[in-house]
Scaffold this motif. Sequence first.
Motif, PDB file in Angstrom:
ATOM      1  N   PRO A  27      -2.467  87.958 -27.593  1.00 19.21           N
ATOM      2  CA  PRO A  27      -1.794  86.765 -26.975  1.00 19.21           C
ATOM      3  C   PRO A  27      -0.746  85.760 -27.530  1.00 19.21           C
ATOM      4  O   PRO A  27      -0.780  86.051 -28.753  1.00 19.21           O
ATOM      5  N   TYR A  29       1.505  82.345 -27.331  1.00 18.63           N
ATOM      6  CA  TYR A  29       1.812  80.934 -26.709  1.00 18.63           C
ATOM      7  C   TYR A  29       2.984  80.364 -27.716  1.00 18.63           C
ATOM      8  O   TYR A  29       2.703  80.129 -28.827  1.00 18.63           O
ATOM      9  N   ASP A  60       0.727  83.347 -22.794  1.00 15.86           N
ATOM     10  CA  ASP A  60      -0.277  82.223 -22.210  1.00 15.86           C
ATOM     11  C   ASP A  60       0.648  81.026 -21.710  1.00 15.86           C
ATOM     12  O   ASP A  60       0.559  80.043 -22.334  1.00 15.86           O
ATOM     13  N   GLY A  92      -5.358  78.985 -22.733  1.00 14.52           N
ATOM     14  CA  GLY A  92      -6.027  78.907 -23.878  1.00 14.52           C
ATOM     15  C   GLY A  92      -6.252  80.328 -24.750  1.00 14.52           C
ATOM     16  O   GLY A  92      -6.170  81.413 -23.897  1.00 14.52           O
ATOM     17  N   LEU A  93      -6.541  80.390 -26.051  1.00 20.14           N
ATOM     18  CA  LEU A  93      -6.506  81.626 -26.606  1.00 20.14           C
ATOM     19  C   LEU A  93      -7.742  82.404 -26.205  1.00 20.14           C
ATOM     20  O   LEU A  93      -7.515  83.636 -25.986  1.00 20.14           O
ATOM     21  N   THR A  96      -7.129  84.117 -22.713  1.00 24.61           N
ATOM     22  CA  THR A  96      -6.039  84.911 -22.738  1.00 24.61           C
ATOM     23  C   THR A  96      -6.392  86.355 -23.147  1.00 24.61           C
ATOM     24  O   THR A  96      -6.185  87.191 -22.624  1.00 24.61           O
ATOM     25  N   ASP A 113      -3.563  88.135 -33.447  1.00 16.04           N
ATOM     26  CA  ASP A 113      -2.747  87.235 -33.212  1.00 16.04           C
ATOM     27  C   ASP A 113      -1.190  87.898 -33.299  1.00 16.04           C
ATOM     28  O   ASP A 113      -0.923  89.011 -33.844  1.00 16.04           O
ATOM     29  N   ALA A 114      -0.282  87.279 -32.466  1.00 21.75           N
ATOM     30  CA  ALA A 114       0.987  87.683 -32.272  1.00 21.75           C
ATOM     31  C   ALA A 114       1.932  87.465 -33.572  1.00 21.75           C
ATOM     32  O   ALA A 114       3.196  87.714 -33.422  1.00 21.75           O
ATOM     33  N   HIS A 115       1.380  87.042 -34.640  1.00 16.40           N
ATOM     34  CA  HIS A 115       2.151  86.815 -35.928  1.00 16.40           C
ATOM     35  C   HIS A 115       1.504  87.634 -36.980  1.00 16.40           C
ATOM     36  O   HIS A 115       1.302  87.045 -38.099  1.00 16.40           O
ATOM     37  N   LEU A 216      -8.443  76.041 -24.959  1.00 21.51           N
ATOM     38  CA  LEU A 216      -7.547  75.997 -25.761  1.00 21.51           C
ATOM     39  C   LEU A 216      -7.483  76.950 -27.265  1.00 21.51           C
ATOM     40  O   LEU A 216      -6.840  77.748 -27.267  1.00 21.51           O
ATOM     41  N   TRP A 217      -8.372  76.539 -28.083  1.00 20.52           N
ATOM     42  CA  TRP A 217      -8.457  77.071 -29.465  1.00 20.52           C
ATOM     43  C   TRP A 217      -9.713  76.861 -30.091  1.00 20.52           C
ATOM     44  O   TRP A 217     -10.048  75.631 -30.277  1.00 20.52           O
ATOM     45  N   HIS A 245      -1.370  88.228 -41.983  1.00 19.65           N
ATOM     46  CA  HIS A 245      -1.295  87.324 -40.991  1.00 19.65           C
ATOM     47  C   HIS A 245      -0.469  86.180 -41.637  1.00 19.65           C
ATOM     48  O   HIS A 245      -0.608  85.601 -42.583  1.00 19.65           O
ATOM     49  N   ARG A 248      -1.342  79.187 -40.587  1.00 16.33           N
ATOM     50  CA  ARG A 248      -0.663  77.987 -40.431  1.00 16.33           C
ATOM     51  C   ARG A 248      -1.462  77.223 -39.721  1.00 16.33           C
ATOM     52  O   ARG A 248      -2.445  77.502 -39.372  1.00 16.33           O
ATOM     53  N   PRO A 250      -2.095  75.528 -36.528  1.00 16.99           N
ATOM     54  CA  PRO A 250      -1.368  75.661 -35.200  1.00 16.99           C
ATOM     55  C   PRO A 250      -0.934  74.365 -34.875  1.00 16.99           C
ATOM     56  O   PRO A 250      -1.290  73.214 -35.017  1.00 16.99           O
ATOM     57  N   TYR A 252      -0.459  73.069 -31.839  1.00 16.22           N
ATOM     58  CA  TYR A 252      -1.088  72.447 -30.860  1.00 16.22           C
ATOM     59  C   TYR A 252      -2.506  71.888 -30.948  1.00 16.22           C
ATOM     60  O   TYR A 252      -3.232  71.677 -30.146  1.00 16.22           O
TER      61      TYR A 252
HETATM   62  N1  UDP Z   1      -2.731  81.347 -28.559  1.00 13.27           N
HETATM   63  C1  UDP Z   1      -2.560  81.336 -27.062  1.00 13.27           C
HETATM   64  N2  UDP Z   1      -2.992  80.207 -26.336  1.00 13.27           N
HETATM   65  C2  UDP Z   1      -3.205  79.123 -26.914  1.00 13.27           C
HETATM   66  C3  UDP Z   1      -3.405  78.962 -28.055  1.00 13.27           C
HETATM   67  C4  UDP Z   1      -2.834  80.207 -28.900  1.00 13.27           C
HETATM   68  O1  UDP Z   1      -2.397  82.454 -26.630  1.00 13.27           O
HETATM   69  O2  UDP Z   1      -3.445  78.028 -26.145  1.00 13.27           O
HETATM   70  C5  UDP Z   1      -2.345  82.500 -29.155  1.00 13.27           C
HETATM   71  C6  UDP Z   1      -1.318  82.289 -30.468  1.00 13.27           C
HETATM   72  O3  UDP Z   1       0.028  82.579 -29.879  1.00 13.27           O
HETATM   73  C7  UDP Z   1      -1.790  83.482 -31.417  1.00 13.27           C
HETATM   74  C8  UDP Z   1      -3.333  83.567 -31.180  1.00 13.27           C
HETATM   75  O4  UDP Z   1      -3.667  82.843 -29.956  1.00 13.27           O
HETATM   76  O5  UDP Z   1      -1.280  84.554 -30.952  1.00 13.27           O
HETATM   77  C9  UDP Z   1      -4.249  82.535 -32.276  1.00 13.27           C
HETATM   78  O6  UDP Z   1      -3.700  81.194 -32.340  1.00 13.27           O
HETATM   79  P1  UDP Z   1      -3.175  80.843 -33.779  1.00 13.27           P
HETATM   80  O7  UDP Z   1      -2.411  81.984 -34.358  1.00 13.27           O
HETATM   81  O8  UDP Z   1      -2.430  79.469 -33.546  1.00 13.27           O
HETATM   82  O9  UDP Z   1      -4.674  80.431 -34.419  1.00 13.27           O
HETATM   83  P2  UDP Z   1      -4.987  80.615 -35.995  1.00 13.27           P
HETATM   84  O10 UDP Z   1      -4.772  82.060 -36.512  1.00 13.27           O
HETATM   85  O11 UDP Z   1      -4.169  79.644 -36.706  1.00 13.27           O
HETATM   86  O12 UDP Z   1      -6.318  80.306 -36.194  1.00 13.27           O
END
Ligand code: UDP
Length: 477
Positions: A27, A29, A60, A92-93, A96, A113-115, A216-217, A245, A248, A250, A252
Motif C-alpha cells: 500500500p 499513500y 490509498d 487507511g493502511l 488498503t 511498506d512501499a519504502h 488510518l494506521w 525499511h 520514520r 509517519p 499523518y
Molecule cells: N499507508 C497507506 N494509507 C494510510 C497510511 C499509510 O496506504 O492511510 C501506507 C504507507 O504508504 C506505507 C504503509 O502504509 O507504505 C505503512 O505506513 P508507514 O510506513 O507510514 O508506517 P510505519 O512503518 O511508520 O509504521
Amino acid sequence: MPDVRSKRCREMIYNTSTLSKVSVISPFYNEDLTVLLRHVHSLIRHSPRDLLREILLVDDNSTLPYLGPDLEEYFKILDPRIKVVRNTRREGLVRTRIIGAKAAKEEVVIFLDAHMEFNVGWLEPLLDRLVSQSKLVVQPHVITISGMERGMPEPVMRSGFGWDMRMSMYFLPSYLQQAYTTADVPIPTPGLVGCAIAMRRDYFFENGEFDPYLELWGGEHFELSFRTWMCGGRVEIVPCSKVGHIFRSPPYVHSNAARDIITKNIFRVAEIWMDDYKHIVFSAIRGCCQKMIQMPTFHNGDRIEERRLIRKTLKCKTFDWYLKHVIPEAGIPSTNALYYGEVMNANTSYALAVTDKNELGLTKMQLPKGVSLPGIYFTIDRFGRFVHDNKCVYTDTQTQALKLSDTNCYVGQNNSSWSMDPDNYGQIVYTGSRGRLCLAHVLTAPPAIGWVELQLCDKKNRSQLWRFTYQFDWKHK
Ligand code: UDP
Ligand code: MN
C-alpha cells in the motif's frame, strides 16, 4: 547491495517447490517517488522471477501528482507483473492491505511498506517456512536500509508489546538463546514489526484477515500477532531473510484527530483480544500519554462483536495464555502498581538491576529507547511498597545497602514506605527510620558504572531523577 546473509543462510537449500507463487502487496499513500521506485526495482532485482508473480501497489488515494497515470505507464513498461490498484477514497493502511489481499491471485501474500528494499535471497527462506507449515505468519529480519547496506548483525531482539501499546523490543530470552545459536533458525516472536508480513493467502482469510475497522494506521500488527498465537497459529522471524525499511515518524499521525483515531485502534484491539488485561492498557495510556482520556465505550456500530466472534469460531485461547506461554518475559503488572517496569536514571540512562548478593545495582548497559530488558522490573504500589519479584526493597541497618527482602513483601514491612515525587520522572523517595531520603545513582569514573544509594533529597541533583517504564492511572476502574 552487499549480500549480508550469514554463510549458513547462503548455503542452505530452500524448499519453495510446492508453494511457488507470491503476490506482494504494497500500500502507499503519498510516498516519495524515488523511494517507491527503488522499492519496486529492488523487489524485481532480488526476487526470483518464477516465485514473485505479482506486485500489487495499492494507492490509498494519494494526492501527489507524480503518483498518477505517468507512474502507472512507467510500471507497465517496466514489468507486466506490476499492478496499480487505486482506492477511490482514503481507506487507511489496514483496509488498503485487505483490498490488496482480495485482489491478489497467488498462494502466498506478503504485505510490505512501499519504502522497503530487499537483500539477496530474501524471499526463499520465507517461502520455505510457509511450505512446511500452514498456520504460520512469518517476518523477515528488518533493519534500516542503510543498516542493511553496511552489513547486518543477526537478530538479538524480537518484538512484543508495551503495556502502553507502544512498540517494545525484547532481547531473546535465555531459553531461546540456547536453542537459536545458529543464525539460520526461525525465531518465534510474540509481536511483529508491521512493515513486512508473509503468510499463505488462504490462511490470511481463515485466520480473520485484518480488522477492517482499524482506521488510518496503527494497532494492526498487535492485533495480528495476538490473534495468530491465541488462535492456534505461530509467528516467526526468519533471520535468513534480510530486508531494509525506512523508519520514520509517519507524517499523518501527529494531528490531534489522528492521535484520537490511533488510540481508538489500540483500545479496540485491547477490547477484543486482551480480556481483563485491557484495564492495564487503559491505565498505562492514561498514565503516560493521555491523562484525560476516558475508558472507551463501544457501540453496535463499532462492530466489536463481529470481531469477537472470530475468537469463538477459531476456538482461540485467552490473553492470559498468550502472556504466560508466548511472552513470559514481559511480566504482568499488579493492579496495585502505580509505577512499573524498568527504572531508568534520568541522568545516566542506566537502569536498576539486582546483583548476585541480592542488592540493588545497575544494568551493564544504558537502557535503549523502546527496548525492554526483562528481569529488572520493579513496582512502587499504592501501599508504598517498592517491590521486585515479590520482594521488598529495604535498607540494611548495618551497611545501609539497598537490598531485597528474603521473604515475600507485605505492607508496612521494615516500617518504611516508598513513593515518587512529584511523579514519574521524579525522585524515588524513601520514608522510614532513616528519615526522608532519595534514591541516587552515584556515578564513578568509567568503566565502572557506580552504585545506587539513599541520599538527602535534592531536587537539583539529576542523578536523583528516575523514570519507570510505565506509570498507571487507575481512575477509570
Ligand atoms: N499507508 C497507506 N494509507 C494510510 C497510511 C499509510 O496506504 O492511510 C501506507 C504507507 O504508504 C506505507 C504503509 O502504509 O507504505 C505503512 O505506513 P508507514 O510506513 O507510514 O508506517 P510505519 O512503518 O511508520 O509504521
Ligand atoms: Mn513504514
